[in-house]
Scaffold this motif. Sequence first.
Motif, short mmCIF file in Angstrom:
data_model
loop_
_atom_site.label_atom_id
_atom_site.label_comp_id
_atom_site.label_asym_id
_atom_site.label_seq_id
_atom_site.Cartn_x
_atom_site.Cartn_y
_atom_site.Cartn_z
N GLY A 103 0.82 -1.21 0.00
CA GLY A 103 0.00 0.00 0.00
C GLY A 103 0.85 1.25 0.00
N ALA A 104 1.94 1.23 0.76
CA ALA A 104 2.82 2.39 0.81
C ALA A 104 3.47 2.65 -0.54
N ILE A 129 -8.22 10.30 5.24
CA ILE A 129 -9.35 9.41 4.96
C ILE A 129 -8.86 7.97 4.89
N PHE A 130 -7.73 7.75 4.21
CA PHE A 130 -7.16 6.40 4.15
C PHE A 130 -6.80 5.89 5.55
N GLY A 134 -8.75 2.79 7.28
CA GLY A 134 -7.91 1.64 7.60
C GLY A 134 -8.03 1.20 9.05
N TRP A 135 -7.98 2.15 9.97
CA TRP A 135 -8.09 1.79 11.39
C TRP A 135 -9.48 1.24 11.71
N LEU A 136 -10.51 1.83 11.13
CA LEU A 136 -11.86 1.34 11.39
C LEU A 136 -12.03 -0.08 10.85
N ALA A 137 -11.45 -0.38 9.70
CA ALA A 137 -11.53 -1.73 9.14
C ALA A 137 -10.89 -2.74 10.07
N LEU A 154 -4.15 1.79 5.28
CA LEU A 154 -3.18 2.49 6.12
C LEU A 154 -1.85 2.66 5.40
N GLY A 155 -1.43 1.64 4.65
CA GLY A 155 -0.18 1.74 3.91
C GLY A 155 -0.21 2.84 2.87
N ILE A 156 -1.34 2.95 2.15
CA ILE A 156 -1.47 4.03 1.15
C ILE A 156 -1.37 5.39 1.84
#
Length: 424
Positions: A103-104, A129-130, A134-137, A154-156
């Motif tokens: 993702g990064a 937003i990413f 990510g944390w909510l997922a 999160l990586g993005i």
Amino acid sequence: MEEEQSVAKLPLIEAECSARLGISNIDYDQDQHGGVGSLDSAGAPVETRSTAVLCICTFAAACAAFTGGCLASYSSLAESGIIADLGLTVAEYSVFGSIMTGGAMLGAVISGRMTDFIGRRRTLWVLDIFYIVGWLAIIFAEGAWLLDLGRLSLGIGFGLTCYVGPVYLAEITPKNVRGLLMSISQSMTGYGASFTFLVGSFVTWRSLAIIGCIPSLLLLLALFFIPESPRWLDYIENQRLQQNSDDNVLNLFRRKYLHIVIIGVGLMVVQTSDGLCGFLFYMSEIFDSAGISSTLGFILVAVVQASATGQCLGCFLTGLSYFLQVYMGSYAFGMAQIPWIVVSEILPINVKGSAGTLCNLVNWFCSWVVSYTFNYSFSWSPTGTFFIYAGMCGFGVAFIAKLVPETKGRTLEEIHASLTHIMQ
């Protein structure tokens, strides 16, 4: 003649950027009072809008960097809890741990063009937003697919953060406080990792994800109050008038920009070849092999901060500790921030999108190589692994001493003019 006129305009560019932010007398009164603000006729300090603006901007960039540090170290601490609660196999968890790097890299590919196209401030909105998604997922995950989706998101966000965070601060801060504010912001990546190591030793993996989401929410709040980069606004205005640009990958290898590209890419290679990704992703295995409790080890790592030279010494002592069967908890986060600060300062704005994307992509590709090969080299020889990383750090010291310029006390335009002049 054209170059002399360009250099002569540098103070005007800096002054115009300060005026756009409502900042007065920041750079040019430094000799008199060395601070942020101005003096009245009686010599008393006068509060200006600049202090609040710069503090909020630094806070926003710091929140983004802190979140990146939290997610980088999250997988090391959450491994046992996630496998036990969700019944993941080792292979499934390996995908979860490594997908952040993918993702990064994706975030790195789009970072330069995105920041040039929609602006620095809007890119901060996108990466936040990413982060939040990510944390909510991860918080609500009941299976591997949602965990992987959250980690990828999160990586993005982290890939975007590594570029836009330092670039934004470098472009809005005056030269006399640029180093201070950028150092505060960029050091938050290391502090985020340290905080996660410390707190994660005592809470569940879902609770740790909830805690990790808090800086993202604070960033969301700060984004309502920060301005767009004035240098980006000037760049967009000039683009509309001139209808031409050097900002493509092929132009980076022209003689004019080659020296800058070598410095930027070299710093990214040096930063990621010191083994930090191996430390973060396989911390439990390192401590188990050294005969130390993982919980104690995580706490030790959380309180150890060192400079680039300290990191070289830390890797050397860690290798020596395996030879002596004594583990020396020597890790460092200093090099996690300095290369990004320098890169954000040396890249001219007309090629910053392409050059920043290249540097960011090289950084994350090298991170992937280190994390992928760490297990193999560690199985071959724990001692030899850390000696190799120490050697890379030693090479980094020589590279920095030989090629990297000093940027203290100079505007971005002065830095760019001096570096492009070298190759002309």
